[in-house]
Design a protein around this motif. Structure first.
Motif, PDB file in Angstrom:
ATOM      1  N   UNK A   1      23.295  43.942  39.327  1.00 32.39           N
ATOM      2  CA  UNK A   1      24.490  44.601  38.805  1.00 32.39           C
ATOM      3  C   UNK A   1      24.195  46.083  38.649  1.00 32.39           C
ATOM      4  N   UNK A   2      25.136  46.910  39.072  1.00 31.08           N
ATOM      5  CA  UNK A   2      25.031  48.355  38.849  1.00 31.08           C
ATOM      6  C   UNK A   2      25.872  48.788  37.656  1.00 31.08           C
ATOM      7  N   UNK A   3      26.501  47.810  36.990  1.00 29.02           N
ATOM      8  CA  UNK A   3      27.437  48.139  35.904  1.00 29.02           C
ATOM      9  C   UNK A   3      27.078  47.442  34.596  1.00 29.02           C
ATOM     10  N   UNK A   4      25.832  47.080  34.418  1.00 32.26           N
ATOM     11  CA  UNK A   4      25.439  46.407  33.193  1.00 32.26           C
ATOM     12  C   UNK A   4      25.391  44.909  33.370  1.00 32.26           C
ATOM     13  N   UNK A   5      24.749  44.229  32.431  1.00 39.20           N
ATOM     14  CA  UNK A   5      24.570  42.784  32.512  1.00 39.20           C
ATOM     15  C   UNK A   5      25.865  42.040  32.192  1.00 39.20           C
ATOM     16  N   UNK A   6      26.017  40.860  32.792  1.00 40.74           N
ATOM     17  CA  UNK A   6      27.219  40.059  32.579  1.00 40.74           C
ATOM     18  C   UNK A   6      27.122  39.178  31.341  1.00 40.74           C
ATOM     19  N   UNK A   7      25.935  39.108  30.723  1.00 42.73           N
ATOM     20  CA  UNK A   7      25.780  38.335  29.494  1.00 42.73           C
ATOM     21  C   UNK A   7      24.556  38.834  28.740  1.00 42.73           C
ATOM     22  N   UNK A   8      24.470  38.458  27.472  1.00 41.52           N
ATOM     23  CA  UNK A   8      23.313  38.847  26.667  1.00 41.52           C
ATOM     24  C   UNK A   8      22.041  38.236  27.230  1.00 41.52           C
ATOM     25  N   UNK A   9      22.121  36.984  27.710  1.00 38.19           N
ATOM     26  CA  UNK A   9      20.949  36.336  28.288  1.00 38.19           C
ATOM     27  C   UNK A   9      20.504  37.045  29.563  1.00 38.19           C
ATOM     28  N   UNK A  10      21.463  37.444  30.409  1.00 39.48           N
ATOM     29  CA  UNK A  10      21.130  38.161  31.634  1.00 39.48           C
ATOM     30  C   UNK A  10      20.426  39.472  31.315  1.00 39.48           C
ATOM     31  N   UNK A  11      20.920  40.155  30.290  1.00 38.41           N
ATOM     32  CA  UNK A  11      20.295  41.430  29.876  1.00 38.41           C
ATOM     33  C   UNK A  11      18.875  41.188  29.360  1.00 38.41           C
ATOM     34  N   UNK A  12      18.711  40.144  28.547  1.00 40.37           N
ATOM     35  CA  UNK A  12      17.388  39.832  27.990  1.00 40.37           C
ATOM     36  C   UNK A  12      16.396  39.514  29.113  1.00 40.37           C
TER      37      UNK A  12
ATOM     38  N   UNK B   1      20.415  20.523  35.174  1.00 41.36           N
ATOM     39  CA  UNK B   1      21.359  21.202  34.289  1.00 41.36           C
ATOM     40  C   UNK B   1      21.357  22.708  34.565  1.00 41.36           C
ATOM     41  N   UNK B   2      22.546  23.304  34.534  1.00 43.14           N
ATOM     42  CA  UNK B   2      22.677  24.742  34.726  1.00 43.14           C
ATOM     43  C   UNK B   2      22.859  25.448  33.385  1.00 43.14           C
ATOM     44  N   UNK B   3      22.111  26.499  33.173  1.00 44.04           N
ATOM     45  CA  UNK B   3      22.308  27.305  31.965  1.00 44.04           C
ATOM     46  C   UNK B   3      23.604  28.104  32.074  1.00 44.04           C
ATOM     47  N   UNK B   4      23.908  28.545  33.291  1.00 40.22           N
ATOM     48  CA  UNK B   4      25.161  29.252  33.565  1.00 40.22           C
ATOM     49  C   UNK B   4      25.773  28.680  34.830  1.00 40.22           C
ATOM     50  N   UNK B   5      27.085  28.460  34.813  1.00 37.66           N
ATOM     51  CA  UNK B   5      27.774  27.832  35.943  1.00 37.66           C
ATOM     52  C   UNK B   5      28.090  28.820  37.065  1.00 37.66           C
ATOM     53  N   UNK B   6      27.889  30.087  36.823  1.00 37.30           N
ATOM     54  CA  UNK B   6      28.183  31.122  37.826  1.00 37.30           C
ATOM     55  C   UNK B   6      26.958  32.006  38.010  1.00 37.30           C
ATOM     56  N   UNK B   7      26.958  32.788  39.083  1.00 33.43           N
ATOM     57  CA  UNK B   7      25.875  33.739  39.315  1.00 33.43           C
ATOM     58  C   UNK B   7      26.022  34.895  38.338  1.00 33.43           C
ATOM     59  N   UNK B   8      25.029  35.055  37.483  1.00 35.62           N
ATOM     60  CA  UNK B   8      25.030  36.157  36.525  1.00 35.62           C
ATOM     61  C   UNK B   8      24.539  37.432  37.216  1.00 35.62           C
ATOM     62  N   UNK B   9      24.762  38.569  36.571  1.00 34.11           N
ATOM     63  CA  UNK B   9      24.317  39.842  37.144  1.00 34.11           C
ATOM     64  C   UNK B   9      23.650  40.705  36.080  1.00 34.11           C
ATOM     65  N   UNK B  10      22.605  41.398  36.490  1.00 31.02           N
ATOM     66  CA  UNK B  10      21.909  42.340  35.613  1.00 31.02           C
ATOM     67  C   UNK B  10      21.059  43.257  36.494  1.00 31.02           C
ATOM     68  N   UNK B  11      20.461  44.263  35.884  1.00 27.66           N
ATOM     69  CA  UNK B  11      19.726  45.279  36.649  1.00 27.66           C
ATOM     70  C   UNK B  11      18.272  44.867  36.885  1.00 27.66           C
ATOM     71  N   UNK B  12      18.066  43.763  37.599  1.00 27.96           N
ATOM     72  CA  UNK B  12      16.717  43.322  37.927  1.00 27.96           C
ATOM     73  C   UNK B  12      16.106  44.262  38.973  1.00 27.96           C
TER      74      UNK B  12
END
Length: 288
Positions: free
Chosen positions: A152-163, A218-229
Protein backbone atom coordinates in the motif's frame (compact mmCIF):
# COMPACT_ATOMS: atom_id res chain seq x y z
CA UNK A 1 5.94 -22.69 -26.11
CA UNK A 2 3.53 -20.60 -28.16
CA UNK A 3 1.23 -20.51 -25.16
CA UNK A 4 3.75 -18.34 -23.37
CA UNK A 5 4.02 -15.59 -25.93
CA UNK A 6 1.33 -13.40 -24.30
CA UNK A 7 3.23 -13.55 -21.01
CA UNK A 8 6.46 -12.58 -22.77
CA UNK A 9 4.63 -9.68 -24.38
CA UNK A 10 3.40 -8.57 -20.96
CA UNK A 11 6.94 -8.55 -19.57
CA UNK A 12 8.26 -6.68 -22.60
CA UNK A 13 5.51 -4.06 -22.38
CA UNK A 14 6.21 -3.64 -18.69
CA UNK A 15 9.93 -3.12 -19.34
CA UNK A 16 9.26 -0.68 -22.16
CA UNK A 17 6.80 1.27 -20.01
CA UNK A 18 9.27 1.57 -17.17
CA UNK A 19 12.18 2.65 -19.37
CA UNK A 20 9.98 5.00 -21.41
CA UNK A 21 8.60 6.72 -18.34
CA UNK A 22 12.11 7.13 -17.01
CA UNK A 23 13.13 9.12 -20.09
CA UNK A 24 9.93 11.16 -20.10
CA UNK A 25 9.81 12.07 -16.41
CA UNK A 26 13.42 12.60 -15.43
CA UNK A 27 14.88 15.90 -16.59
CA UNK A 28 18.41 15.93 -18.11
CA UNK A 29 19.60 17.72 -14.98
CA UNK A 30 18.15 15.01 -12.75
CA UNK A 31 19.67 12.28 -14.89
CA UNK A 32 23.08 13.93 -14.81
CA UNK A 33 22.82 14.35 -11.08
CA UNK A 34 22.28 10.61 -10.69
CA UNK A 35 25.09 9.47 -13.03
CA UNK A 36 28.04 9.78 -10.60
CA UNK A 37 26.18 7.74 -7.98
CA UNK A 38 25.29 5.07 -10.50
CA UNK A 39 28.89 4.82 -11.77
CA UNK A 40 30.22 4.53 -8.24
CA UNK A 41 27.66 1.89 -7.40
CA UNK A 42 28.40 -0.10 -10.54
CA UNK A 43 32.13 0.05 -9.85
CA UNK A 44 31.71 -1.55 -6.42
CA UNK A 45 28.82 -3.92 -7.11
CA UNK A 46 29.49 -7.15 -9.02
CA UNK A 47 26.95 -7.69 -11.78
CA UNK A 48 25.26 -11.08 -11.29
CA UNK A 49 24.68 -13.44 -14.15
CA UNK A 50 20.96 -13.43 -14.88
CA UNK A 51 19.68 -17.04 -14.88
CA UNK A 52 17.92 -18.09 -18.07
CA UNK A 53 14.11 -18.06 -17.97
CA UNK A 54 13.82 -20.79 -20.63
CA UNK A 55 10.51 -19.29 -21.71
CA UNK A 56 8.91 -20.06 -18.35
CA UNK A 57 6.91 -17.93 -15.90
CA UNK A 58 9.36 -17.30 -13.05
CA UNK A 59 8.05 -17.31 -9.47
CA UNK A 60 10.46 -16.00 -6.83
CA UNK A 61 9.65 -17.46 -3.41
CA UNK A 62 11.10 -15.64 -0.43
CA UNK A 63 11.26 -17.55 2.88
CA UNK A 64 11.21 -14.77 5.48
CA UNK A 65 14.02 -14.03 7.94
CA UNK A 66 17.00 -16.41 8.29
CA UNK A 67 20.43 -16.51 9.88
CA UNK A 68 20.79 -14.07 12.75
CA UNK A 69 17.13 -13.10 12.29
CA UNK A 70 14.98 -15.95 13.63
CA UNK A 71 11.70 -14.14 12.98
CA UNK A 72 8.83 -14.89 15.36
CA UNK A 73 9.39 -17.58 17.98
CA UNK A 74 6.61 -19.79 19.34
CA UNK A 75 5.93 -20.76 22.93
CA UNK A 76 7.63 -24.13 22.39
CA UNK A 77 10.63 -22.52 20.71
CA UNK A 78 9.68 -23.02 17.04
CA UNK A 79 11.44 -20.48 14.86
CA UNK A 80 9.69 -18.79 11.96
CA UNK A 81 12.80 -18.87 9.77
CA UNK A 82 12.91 -22.70 9.77
CA UNK A 83 9.17 -23.24 9.31
CA UNK A 84 8.82 -20.91 6.33
CA UNK A 85 11.92 -22.29 4.60
CA UNK A 86 10.33 -25.74 4.52
CA UNK A 87 6.96 -24.38 3.36
CA UNK A 88 8.63 -22.38 0.57
CA UNK A 89 10.61 -25.47 -0.44
CA UNK A 90 7.36 -27.42 -0.73
CA UNK A 91 5.81 -24.69 -2.88
CA UNK A 92 8.86 -24.69 -5.16
CA UNK A 93 8.70 -28.45 -5.56
CA UNK A 94 5.00 -28.36 -6.41
CA UNK A 95 5.26 -25.44 -8.84
CA UNK A 96 8.18 -27.01 -10.68
CA UNK A 97 5.87 -29.84 -11.70
CA UNK A 98 3.99 -27.30 -13.86
CA UNK A 99 5.18 -27.31 -17.51
CA UNK A 100 5.24 -23.51 -17.85
CA UNK A 101 6.21 -22.32 -14.35
CA UNK A 102 9.58 -22.36 -12.63
CA UNK A 103 9.96 -21.49 -8.94
CA UNK A 104 13.16 -20.23 -7.34
CA UNK A 105 14.10 -19.30 -3.77
CA UNK A 106 15.78 -16.16 -2.46
CA UNK A 107 17.41 -18.41 0.15
CA UNK A 108 17.61 -22.20 0.37
CA UNK A 109 19.51 -22.36 3.66
CA UNK A 110 19.57 -20.65 7.05
CA UNK A 111 21.26 -17.37 6.21
CA UNK A 112 20.36 -13.69 6.51
CA UNK A 113 19.37 -11.59 3.48
CA UNK A 114 18.56 -7.85 3.81
CA UNK A 115 15.06 -6.89 2.71
CA UNK A 116 16.20 -4.75 -0.23
CA UNK A 117 18.34 -7.61 -1.54
CA UNK A 118 15.35 -9.94 -1.59
CA UNK A 119 13.60 -7.56 -3.97
CA UNK A 120 16.74 -7.20 -6.10
CA UNK A 121 17.20 -10.98 -6.33
CA UNK A 122 13.72 -11.25 -7.84
CA UNK A 123 14.58 -8.54 -10.36
CA UNK A 124 17.92 -10.16 -11.25
CA UNK A 125 16.14 -13.43 -11.99
CA UNK A 126 13.60 -11.69 -14.22
CA UNK A 127 10.81 -12.85 -11.91
CA UNK A 128 7.21 -12.51 -13.06
CA UNK A 129 5.88 -12.88 -9.52
CA UNK A 130 7.31 -12.47 -6.00
CA UNK A 131 5.95 -14.09 -2.85
CA UNK A 132 7.37 -13.68 0.64
CA UNK A 133 6.33 -16.47 3.04
CA UNK A 134 6.08 -15.91 6.80
CA UNK A 135 4.49 -17.18 10.03
CA UNK A 136 2.93 -14.40 12.11
CA UNK A 137 4.08 -13.27 15.51
CA UNK A 138 1.76 -11.12 17.63
CA UNK A 139 1.57 -9.77 21.16
CA UNK A 140 -1.51 -11.87 21.97
CA UNK A 141 -1.39 -15.69 21.71
CA UNK A 142 -5.08 -15.64 20.74
CA UNK A 143 -4.41 -14.21 17.26
CA UNK A 144 -4.75 -16.96 14.68
CA UNK A 145 -5.27 -17.68 10.98
CA UNK A 146 -3.57 -17.01 7.67
CA UNK A 147 -3.31 -13.61 5.97
CA UNK A 148 -2.22 -12.29 2.58
CA UNK A 149 -0.79 -8.81 2.10
CA UNK A 150 -0.02 -6.56 -0.85
CA UNK A 151 1.77 -3.23 -0.88
CA UNK A 152 0.00 0.00 0.00
CA UNK A 153 1.22 3.49 -0.82
CA UNK A 154 -1.60 5.06 1.20
CA UNK A 155 -1.23 3.54 4.65
CA UNK A 156 -2.25 0.22 6.15
CA UNK A 157 -5.76 -1.18 5.68
CA UNK A 158 -5.96 -2.38 9.30
CA UNK A 159 -4.20 -2.07 12.64
CA UNK A 160 -2.93 -5.65 12.29
CA UNK A 161 -1.54 -4.92 8.81
CA UNK A 162 0.27 -1.87 10.19
CA UNK A 163 1.66 -3.86 13.13
CA UNK A 164 2.91 -6.70 10.94
CA UNK A 165 4.47 -4.42 8.32
CA UNK A 166 6.30 -2.47 11.01
CA UNK A 167 7.51 -5.73 12.52
CA UNK A 168 8.63 -7.28 9.23
CA UNK A 169 10.29 -4.04 8.11
CA UNK A 170 12.42 -4.03 11.26
CA UNK A 171 14.06 -7.34 10.30
CA UNK A 172 17.18 -5.62 8.93
CA UNK A 173 17.78 -3.91 12.26
CA UNK A 174 18.65 -7.29 13.75
CA UNK A 175 21.76 -7.25 11.58
CA UNK A 176 22.46 -3.59 12.33
CA UNK A 177 21.61 -2.42 8.81
CA UNK A 178 20.37 1.08 8.06
CA UNK A 179 17.47 0.28 5.79
CA UNK A 180 16.87 3.85 4.72
CA UNK A 181 20.31 3.93 3.06
CA UNK A 182 19.74 0.69 1.15
CA UNK A 183 16.13 0.82 0.00
CA UNK A 184 16.71 2.09 -3.53
CA UNK A 185 13.05 1.76 -4.55
CA UNK A 186 11.91 4.31 -1.97
CA UNK A 187 13.99 6.92 -3.81
CA UNK A 188 12.65 6.29 -7.31
CA UNK A 189 10.64 9.10 -8.87
CA UNK A 190 8.80 6.64 -11.10
CA UNK A 191 7.73 4.35 -8.29
CA UNK A 192 4.14 5.56 -7.96
CA UNK A 193 3.61 5.70 -11.72
CA UNK A 194 4.52 2.08 -12.35
CA UNK A 195 3.46 0.72 -8.98
CA UNK A 196 -0.27 1.41 -9.45
CA UNK A 197 -0.67 -1.37 -12.00
CA UNK A 198 1.68 -3.66 -10.09
CA UNK A 199 -0.38 -3.31 -6.91
CA UNK A 200 -3.54 -4.08 -8.90
CA UNK A 201 -1.98 -7.33 -10.12
CA UNK A 202 -0.71 -8.07 -6.60
CA UNK A 203 -4.24 -7.79 -5.24
CA UNK A 204 -5.44 -10.21 -7.92
CA UNK A 205 -2.71 -12.64 -6.92
CA UNK A 206 -3.68 -12.24 -3.26
CA UNK A 207 -7.32 -12.99 -4.08
CA UNK A 208 -6.38 -16.27 -5.75
CA UNK A 209 -4.17 -17.34 -2.83
CA UNK A 210 -6.87 -16.52 -0.27
CA UNK A 211 -9.46 -18.49 -2.27
CA UNK A 212 -7.25 -21.59 -2.13
CA UNK A 213 -6.27 -21.22 1.55
CA UNK A 214 -9.89 -20.72 2.72
CA UNK A 215 -10.94 -24.41 2.34
CA UNK A 216 -7.89 -25.76 4.20
CA UNK A 217 -7.16 -23.27 6.98
CA UNK A 218 -8.77 -20.49 9.00
CA UNK A 219 -8.23 -17.00 7.60
CA UNK A 220 -7.36 -14.10 9.88
CA UNK A 221 -8.61 -11.75 7.17
CA UNK A 222 -10.99 -12.67 4.34
CA UNK A 223 -9.46 -10.15 1.92
CA UNK A 224 -5.96 -9.16 0.84
CA UNK A 225 -4.75 -6.57 3.33
CA UNK A 226 -2.35 -3.78 2.38
CA UNK A 227 0.53 -2.07 4.17
CA UNK A 228 3.96 -0.62 3.42
CA UNK A 229 5.97 -3.86 3.50
CA UNK A 230 9.52 -3.09 2.32
CA UNK A 231 9.92 -6.53 0.78
CA UNK A 232 6.96 -5.92 -1.57
CA UNK A 233 8.33 -2.74 -3.12
CA UNK A 234 9.37 -3.98 -6.53
CA UNK A 235 8.09 -1.38 -9.04
CA UNK A 236 7.09 -3.90 -11.69
CA UNK A 237 6.80 -7.40 -10.17
CA UNK A 238 3.42 -8.36 -8.66
CA UNK A 239 4.27 -9.17 -5.03
CA UNK A 240 2.46 -10.50 -1.98
CA UNK A 241 3.41 -11.55 1.52
CA UNK A 242 1.67 -14.64 2.92
CA UNK A 243 1.49 -15.10 6.67
CA UNK A 244 0.70 -18.82 6.85
CA UNK A 245 -0.35 -18.83 10.55
CA UNK A 246 0.46 -17.25 13.89
CA UNK A 247 3.44 -19.15 15.29
CA UNK A 248 2.82 -17.31 18.57
CA UNK A 249 -0.54 -19.09 18.87
CA UNK A 250 0.14 -22.40 20.72
CA UNK A 251 -2.30 -24.42 18.59
CA UNK A 252 -0.99 -23.03 15.32
CA UNK A 253 2.62 -23.49 16.43
CA UNK A 254 1.85 -27.21 16.74
CA UNK A 255 0.19 -27.19 13.31
CA UNK A 256 3.17 -25.46 11.72
CA UNK A 257 5.40 -28.11 13.26
CA UNK A 258 3.75 -30.91 11.28
CA UNK A 259 4.80 -32.04 7.83
CA UNK A 260 1.15 -32.57 6.87
CA UNK A 261 0.13 -28.96 7.53
CA UNK A 262 3.23 -27.51 5.90
CA UNK A 263 2.45 -29.44 2.73
CA UNK A 264 -1.26 -28.58 2.93
CA UNK A 265 -0.66 -24.82 3.18
CA UNK A 266 2.04 -25.08 0.49
CA UNK A 267 -0.45 -26.84 -1.77
CA UNK A 268 -3.02 -24.05 -1.29
CA UNK A 269 -0.40 -21.38 -2.06
CA UNK A 270 0.68 -23.31 -5.15
CA UNK A 271 -2.88 -23.57 -6.46
CA UNK A 272 -3.37 -19.84 -5.93
CA UNK A 273 -0.25 -19.04 -7.94
CA UNK A 274 -1.24 -21.39 -10.76
CA UNK A 275 -4.73 -19.86 -10.92
CA UNK A 276 -3.19 -16.37 -11.10
CA UNK A 277 -0.89 -17.53 -13.91
CA UNK A 278 -3.80 -19.03 -15.84
CA UNK A 279 -5.87 -15.85 -15.49
CA UNK A 280 -2.92 -13.72 -16.60
CA UNK A 281 -2.37 -15.81 -19.73
CA UNK A 282 -6.04 -15.63 -20.71
CA UNK A 283 -6.20 -11.88 -20.04
CA UNK A 284 -3.13 -11.13 -22.13
CA UNK A 285 -4.37 -13.21 -25.03
CA UNK A 286 -7.45 -11.00 -25.13
CA UNK A 287 -5.55 -7.70 -25.10
CA UNK A 288 -2.68 -8.73 -27.39
Amino acid sequence: MKKLSPMKQLVNRRQLLFSGLALAVLSPRAVLAKEPDLRAQAAHTPQPHKPAKNGKFIVMLDPGHGGIDSGAVGEEGSMEKHVVLEIAGNVRQMLNNHPYIEARLTRDSDHFIPLYQRVEIASQHGADLFMSIHADGYTSPDAHGASVFALSNRGATSAMARYLSDRENSADKVAGLKVEEKDHYLQQILFDLVQTNTIKNSLTLGKHVIERIRPVHHLHSQVTEQAAFAVLKSPSIPSVLVETSFITNPSEEKLLGTTAFRRKIAGAITEGIVNYYNESVVHNRRVS
